[in-house]
Design an enzyme around this catalytic site. Structure first.
Site, PDB file in Angstrom:
ATOM      1  N   HIS A 133      -3.455   4.160  -2.376  1.00  0.00           N
ATOM      2  CA  HIS A 133      -4.388   3.235  -1.723  1.00  0.00           C
ATOM      3  C   HIS A 133      -5.002   3.881  -0.475  1.00  0.00           C
ATOM      4  O   HIS A 133      -6.181   3.695  -0.180  1.00  0.00           O
ATOM      5  CB  HIS A 133      -3.661   1.950  -1.320  1.00  0.00           C
ATOM      6  CG  HIS A 133      -3.012   1.220  -2.456  1.00  0.00           C
ATOM      7  ND1 HIS A 133      -1.656   0.985  -2.515  1.00  0.00           N
ATOM      8  CD2 HIS A 133      -3.535   0.675  -3.587  1.00  0.00           C
ATOM      9  CE1 HIS A 133      -1.369   0.319  -3.617  1.00  0.00           C
ATOM     10  NE2 HIS A 133      -2.480   0.127  -4.294  1.00  0.00           N
ATOM     11  N   LEU A 137       0.812  -1.218   0.000  1.00  0.00           N
ATOM     12  CA  LEU A 137       0.000   0.000   0.000  1.00  0.00           C
ATOM     13  C   LEU A 137       0.847   1.270   0.000  1.00  0.00           C
ATOM     14  O   LEU A 137       1.875   1.342   0.673  1.00  0.00           O
ATOM     15  CB  LEU A 137      -0.929   0.013   1.218  1.00  0.00           C
ATOM     16  CG  LEU A 137      -1.922  -1.140   1.344  1.00  0.00           C
ATOM     17  CD1 LEU A 137      -2.884  -0.886   2.511  1.00  0.00           C
ATOM     18  CD2 LEU A 137      -2.693  -1.380   0.053  1.00  0.00           C
TER      19      LEU A 137
HETATM   20  P1  AMP Z   1      -3.306  -2.182  -6.893  1.00  0.00           P
HETATM   21  O1  AMP Z   1      -2.213  -1.145  -6.848  1.00  0.00           O
HETATM   22  O2  AMP Z   1      -3.339  -2.955  -8.164  1.00  0.00           O
HETATM   23  O3  AMP Z   1      -3.316  -3.013  -5.656  1.00  0.00           O
HETATM   24  O4  AMP Z   1      -4.655  -1.354  -6.934  1.00  0.00           O
HETATM   25  C1  AMP Z   1      -5.615  -1.307  -5.926  1.00  0.00           C
HETATM   26  C2  AMP Z   1      -6.461  -0.079  -6.140  1.00  0.00           C
HETATM   27  O5  AMP Z   1      -5.668   1.076  -5.896  1.00  0.00           O
HETATM   28  C3  AMP Z   1      -7.000   0.063  -7.558  1.00  0.00           C
HETATM   29  O6  AMP Z   1      -8.320   0.568  -7.509  1.00  0.00           O
HETATM   30  C4  AMP Z   1      -6.052   1.062  -8.166  1.00  0.00           C
HETATM   31  O7  AMP Z   1      -6.600   1.801  -9.231  1.00  0.00           O
HETATM   32  C5  AMP Z   1      -5.789   1.958  -6.975  1.00  0.00           C
HETATM   33  N1  AMP Z   1      -4.550   2.738  -7.134  1.00  0.00           N
HETATM   34  C6  AMP Z   1      -3.325   2.266  -7.452  1.00  0.00           C
HETATM   35  N2  AMP Z   1      -2.443   3.287  -7.576  1.00  0.00           N
HETATM   36  C7  AMP Z   1      -3.146   4.427  -7.349  1.00  0.00           C
HETATM   37  C8  AMP Z   1      -2.813   5.818  -7.335  1.00  0.00           C
HETATM   38  N3  AMP Z   1      -1.569   6.254  -7.598  1.00  0.00           N
HETATM   39  N4  AMP Z   1      -3.802   6.703  -7.072  1.00  0.00           N
HETATM   40  C9  AMP Z   1      -5.068   6.290  -6.823  1.00  0.00           C
HETATM   41  N5  AMP Z   1      -5.444   4.989  -6.802  1.00  0.00           N
HETATM   42  C10 AMP Z   1      -4.501   4.073  -7.066  1.00  0.00           C
END
Ligand code: AMP
Length: 285
Positions: free
Chosen positions: A44, A40
């Site tokens: 996140h 995270l």
């Molecule tokens: P993950 O990084 O694949 O675990 O993504 C989990 C959630 O966090 C997803 O909905 C992503 O779109 C979101 N997410 C990942 N990076 C960002 C970021 N830089 N800003 C906003 N949301 C993010």
């Protein structure tokens, strides 16, 4: 982390998770849900903070979903940091961290796949065959296990967000989907768990993604309507080793645009060394 933030309760099986959610609903509580693959970062945390505002209970899932990784992708080396994740989750007021094992999510005999057709065809769908079927299936399964009222996703994964919105409508899941803007480092780099793979020199070149996207957005805002001109201007600014795609698309359908005559999005996926990064920026009509 605020000094008295309490750690979330960790639930490791889908049976425990569903029983907990049923009890929360029986108490009349609204469940907000943020699915993640862990490692995270502040992006996140922004989703969790939004979930905290929208639900009586806030559930985070941490699951590195094997079915959304291709055979030559980074499943084995994907960063994992459960203690750090739980500390960050606590600081955002998370009630439950659902951390299932792959064998729980995919029990022996598992054979169901959810496919969202048109939205999943281009962009990442083209370069990561099977990726969005893996995403759609795991998101639907997590929704069935957690039974949220509202779920929060990042626009960083723009195509994924569009697919999740479609899935929820098509299958009448009755879950509110909230999309939040991409959280960036102070210099503009989109936060990503995969940024941890970058060497300092690669980190410098990675900045060319957001810089190229922002310059393209400015050019469109200044009146340029020719999508090709905007895309090629952005391509020239990329300092990457390989571009998977750089496309200016209709923000609703994700089909490529010739003229910027409606709300649009410029999306990029590119390799810096062995690390594949994605980013996107909204472009107003
Ligand atoms: P993950 O990084 O694949 O675990 O993504 C989990 C959630 O966090 C997803 O909905 C992503 O779109 C979101 N997410 C990942 N990076 C960002 C970021 N830089 N800003 C906003 N949301 C993010």
């Amino acid at each position: 982390m605020p000094p008295f933030a309490t750690a979330p309760q960790v639930l490791r099986t889908s049976a425990e998770m569903t029983a907990w959610s049923r009890a929360a609903h029986a108490r009349g509580e609204r469940i907000a849900f943020v699915p993640t693959m862990g490692a995270l970062h502040a992006g996140h945390v922004a989703l969790l903070e939004e979930g905290r505002r929208r639900g009586d209970q806030l559930v985070l899932s941490i699951f590195v979903n094997p079915t959304q990784f291709g055979p030559n992708e980074d499943l084995a080396r994907y960063p994992r940091d459960l203690p750090g994740d739980l500390a960050r989750a606590a600081s955002a007021g998370t009630d439950i961290a659902f951390v299932p094992e792959p064998a729980d999510v995919y029990p022996p005999g598992f054979q169901t796949t959810i496919e969202v057709r048109d939205l999943a065809r281009g962009l990442d769908g083209l370069f990561r065959p099977g990726h969005f079927a893996g995403v759609a299936t795991v998101v639907a399964k997590l929704f069935n296990i957690v039974q949220p009222d509202v779920s929060i996703f990042g626009q960083k994964d723009f195509q994924q967000l569009a697919i999740v919105r479609r899935l929820v409508v098509d299958l009448a899941m009755g879950i509110e989907i909230v999309g939040l803007p991409t959280v960036r480092e102070p210099d503009g780099l989109a936060m990503s768990s995969r940024n941890a793979y970058l060497s300092p020199a690669e980190r410098t070149r990675a900045l060319s993604l957001s810089r190229a996207l922002f310059a393209a957005r400015d050019r469109a805002a200044a009146g340029e309507r020719d999508a090709h001109a905007v895309v090629e201007g952005a391509r020239a600014a990329l300092e990457v080793d390989r571009v998977d795609y750089l496309e200016l698309c209709d923000a609703a359908t994700l089909t490529p645009l010739v003229q910027i005559d409606r709300p649009a999005v410029l999306l990029v996926a590119a390799f810096i060394g062995r690390t594949r990064l994605i980013d996107n920026v909204l472009i107003g009509a």
